[in-house]
Enzyme design. Sequence first.
Site, PDB file in Angstrom:
ATOM      1  N   ASN A 181     -29.843   1.579  -7.215  1.00 43.05           N
ATOM      2  CA  ASN A 181     -31.074   0.801  -7.454  1.00 43.05           C
ATOM      3  C   ASN A 181     -32.266   1.307  -6.650  1.00 43.05           C
ATOM      4  O   ASN A 181     -33.356   0.726  -6.710  1.00 43.05           O
ATOM      5  CB  ASN A 181     -30.840  -0.682  -7.164  1.00 43.05           C
ATOM      6  CG  ASN A 181     -30.402  -0.930  -5.727  1.00 43.05           C
ATOM      7  OD1 ASN A 181     -30.443  -0.018  -4.904  1.00 43.05           O
ATOM      8  ND2 ASN A 181     -29.979  -2.152  -5.445  1.00 43.05           N
ATOM      9  N   ASP A 185      31.040  13.578   2.372  1.00 40.13           N
ATOM     10  CA  ASP A 185      30.254  12.476   2.915  1.00 40.13           C
ATOM     11  C   ASP A 185      29.185  13.129   3.779  1.00 40.13           C
ATOM     12  O   ASP A 185      29.511  13.780   4.796  1.00 40.13           O
ATOM     13  CB  ASP A 185      31.120  11.570   3.803  1.00 40.13           C
ATOM     14  CG  ASP A 185      32.025  10.651   3.007  1.00 40.13           C
ATOM     15  OD1 ASP A 185      32.193  10.889   1.799  1.00 40.13           O
ATOM     16  OD2 ASP A 185      32.578   9.707   3.601  1.00 40.13           O
ATOM     17  N   GLU A 245     -26.214   5.607   8.796  1.00 39.57           N
ATOM     18  CA  GLU A 245     -24.843   5.111   8.781  1.00 39.57           C
ATOM     19  C   GLU A 245     -24.012   5.852   7.730  1.00 39.57           C
ATOM     20  O   GLU A 245     -22.841   6.191   7.962  1.00 39.57           O
ATOM     21  CB  GLU A 245     -24.835   3.603   8.494  1.00 39.57           C
ATOM     22  CG  GLU A 245     -25.439   2.775   9.630  1.00 39.57           C
ATOM     23  CD  GLU A 245     -25.639   1.321   9.233  1.00 39.57           C
ATOM     24  OE1 GLU A 245     -25.622   0.465  10.135  1.00 39.57           O
ATOM     25  OE2 GLU A 245     -25.837   1.051   8.016  1.00 39.57           O
ATOM     26  N   ASP A 253     -20.952   0.378   9.619  1.00 45.23           N
ATOM     27  CA  ASP A 253     -21.993  -0.624   9.376  1.00 45.23           C
ATOM     28  C   ASP A 253     -22.340  -1.284  10.713  1.00 45.23           C
ATOM     29  O   ASP A 253     -21.941  -2.404  11.014  1.00 45.23           O
ATOM     30  CB  ASP A 253     -21.483  -1.663   8.369  1.00 45.23           C
ATOM     31  CG  ASP A 253     -22.556  -2.685   8.007  1.00 45.23           C
ATOM     32  OD1 ASP A 253     -23.748  -2.447   8.317  1.00 45.23           O
ATOM     33  OD2 ASP A 253     -22.197  -3.736   7.433  1.00 45.23           O
ATOM     34  N   HIS A 281      35.453  18.523  -0.372  1.00 47.88           N
ATOM     35  CA  HIS A 281      36.156  18.490  -1.656  1.00 47.88           C
ATOM     36  C   HIS A 281      35.445  19.371  -2.682  1.00 47.88           C
ATOM     37  O   HIS A 281      34.261  19.688  -2.534  1.00 47.88           O
ATOM     38  CB  HIS A 281      36.232  17.052  -2.163  1.00 47.88           C
ATOM     39  CG  HIS A 281      37.032  16.139  -1.269  1.00 47.88           C
ATOM     40  ND1 HIS A 281      38.213  15.556  -1.670  1.00 47.88           N
ATOM     41  CD2 HIS A 281      36.824  15.727   0.013  1.00 47.88           C
ATOM     42  CE1 HIS A 281      38.692  14.822  -0.675  1.00 47.88           C
ATOM     43  NE2 HIS A 281      37.865  14.903   0.358  1.00 47.88           N
ATOM     44  N   GLN A 287     -24.454  -3.284   4.320  1.00 40.80           N
ATOM     45  CA  GLN A 287     -25.071  -2.159   3.628  1.00 40.80           C
ATOM     46  C   GLN A 287     -25.149  -0.963   4.579  1.00 40.80           C
ATOM     47  O   GLN A 287     -25.124  -1.124   5.797  1.00 40.80           O
ATOM     48  CB  GLN A 287     -26.491  -2.528   3.169  1.00 40.80           C
ATOM     49  CG  GLN A 287     -26.535  -3.725   2.236  1.00 40.80           C
ATOM     50  CD  GLN A 287     -27.946  -4.085   1.833  1.00 40.80           C
ATOM     51  OE1 GLN A 287     -28.320  -4.005   0.677  1.00 40.80           O
ATOM     52  NE2 GLN A 287     -28.755  -4.494   2.793  1.00 40.80           N
ATOM     53  N   SER A 300      28.809  19.832  10.620  1.00 37.38           N
ATOM     54  CA  SER A 300      28.628  21.110   9.951  1.00 37.38           C
ATOM     55  C   SER A 300      28.063  20.920   8.558  1.00 37.38           C
ATOM     56  O   SER A 300      27.616  19.826   8.210  1.00 37.38           O
ATOM     57  CB  SER A 300      29.934  21.886   9.904  1.00 37.38           C
ATOM     58  OG  SER A 300      29.659  23.243   9.654  1.00 37.38           O
TER      59      SER A 300
END
Length: 544
Positions: free
Chosen positions: A132, A350, A105, A94, A406, A100, A494
């Site tokens: 419009n 972990d 633009e 704009d 584990h 507008q 790893s």
Amino acid sequence: MQEKKLLLEKNGPHLARISVFETNRVSKNKLVGYCEIDLLEFLAQDSDSDFEAFELFDPASAGKVVGRISLSCSVEDPIETEKNFARRILGIVDYNEDGQLSFSEFSDLIKAFGNQVADNKKEELFKVADKNGDGVVSMDELAELLAIQQENEPLINCCPVCGEALEVSDKLNTLVHLSLCFDEGTGNQVMTGGFLTDKQASYGWMLKLSEWAHFSSYDVGLNSGSSASHILVFDRKKKRLVEELIDKKIVLSMRAIYQSRIGLGLMDKGAKEILQSISEKQGREMNTIESARDIPKFVKFFKDQINLAEIKYPLEHFKTFNEFFIRELKPGARPIASVEHDDVAICAADCRLMAFKSVEDSLRFWIKGRKFSIQGLLGNEIYSSAYADGTVVIFRLAPQDYHRFHSPVSGTIDKFVKIPGCLYTVNPIAVNSKYCNVFTENKREVSIISTAHYGKVAFVAIGATMVGSITFSKKAGDHVKKGDELGYFSFGGSTVICVFEKDVIKIDEDLLANSARSLETLVTVGMNLGVATRNKQKLVCQNR
């Protein structure tokens, strides 16, 4: 008054950590206080006041209050969000600032959206938008056009501010991305944003808004892991993003080797042997008495990630660095989820975890090596068609982690098979590389655990750079309960990979959701992994 907008997904993260920094320092900001707020709870509470005061805690002294901060939280009306969105888009082109858009633009705006199809029919789109017929497009008319087109044939293929390609099917994240870009581009942000962790804020790193937008869609793990100077993972316990500590020089070296065809070409010409030699030498050094001097420095560097209170013995007990590296934890330090229920599988280490319903998913979201396959991972002696489209769970251990692994399930160990190979790094920078095949080329040892609920589970311990050995503490024929120690890795980082037969386990949704967004989840031994999907009797019959 300071304001910050953010996206809060119903099933996404909702714990906000608000950090206050002193910013008048040249090179490094100082964290002076923080508080944590559950945003969903904050929004749900019924209060007479718009603002609520929260205590700010001293980051250097647990429980010490250093101040208070008043906060207000509200949900913005989606219609208002779309209007603000349209207003900002309109503001880009704009030029005469009349609120507008002329046809000229409007044409520049469509071009900035990066949509060639829309650019070719901009006259038609302008007429559709100009309800419009006054020859210009107002803010409301533009908002309506964007809303209609976004549902039918999206106009916006790339962000007109930063130029990044957008996921056209994801309207919400496109809206968030663009709104954030407009805020930074115009300097209207009165509250510093774009930081994913406290560490980034402390160094004043301003992330591109495209990275922030990636976080809103959880595409942050792969973007930060394979191509950035930091690796971000989602901490399952704390329910927030955390940054993995890794030396910048190492990151650059790994990227030079693993993210380029030239680097991997050098690996084929003898560097693999050099890595093997370096790993063996480093392993020997970590077993010397002198290496124990490095333990305090290592603990200091990873002070926020190594909990000394969990370790079975004091630091003085360890005579070499490797003794510390393969440290044991105190009994009860890692509670086992649903310990009496063997139909519930647990996390084996972990680590930073990735989980995929199928090999196809793992290739799409994480493993980029061109030749990865389950048969290549397990080897011909172990592989069977039952694993072909099975569930894959990857447990990546970093150097600072507890390095004993584990059993994720209860059962009997059938066999062990050693597979020789290289010692590439298992860092995401290498795993995400299309030029090498870390998991199928690295040295590894495969064990098979026969179970009542999951059939035969393949448990693969994979060596990596600086890991001199993989040691199993069990032997073939041993019965293991889930949570029992299976073995450990010597110095380095790893990976363990578990392969389940097809359709025998339902992995927890949060793990699958993060993995689908290329984001590793930080977990500990014993946390819930998933549940069996088939009944015990059927599996027993199949395994006979």
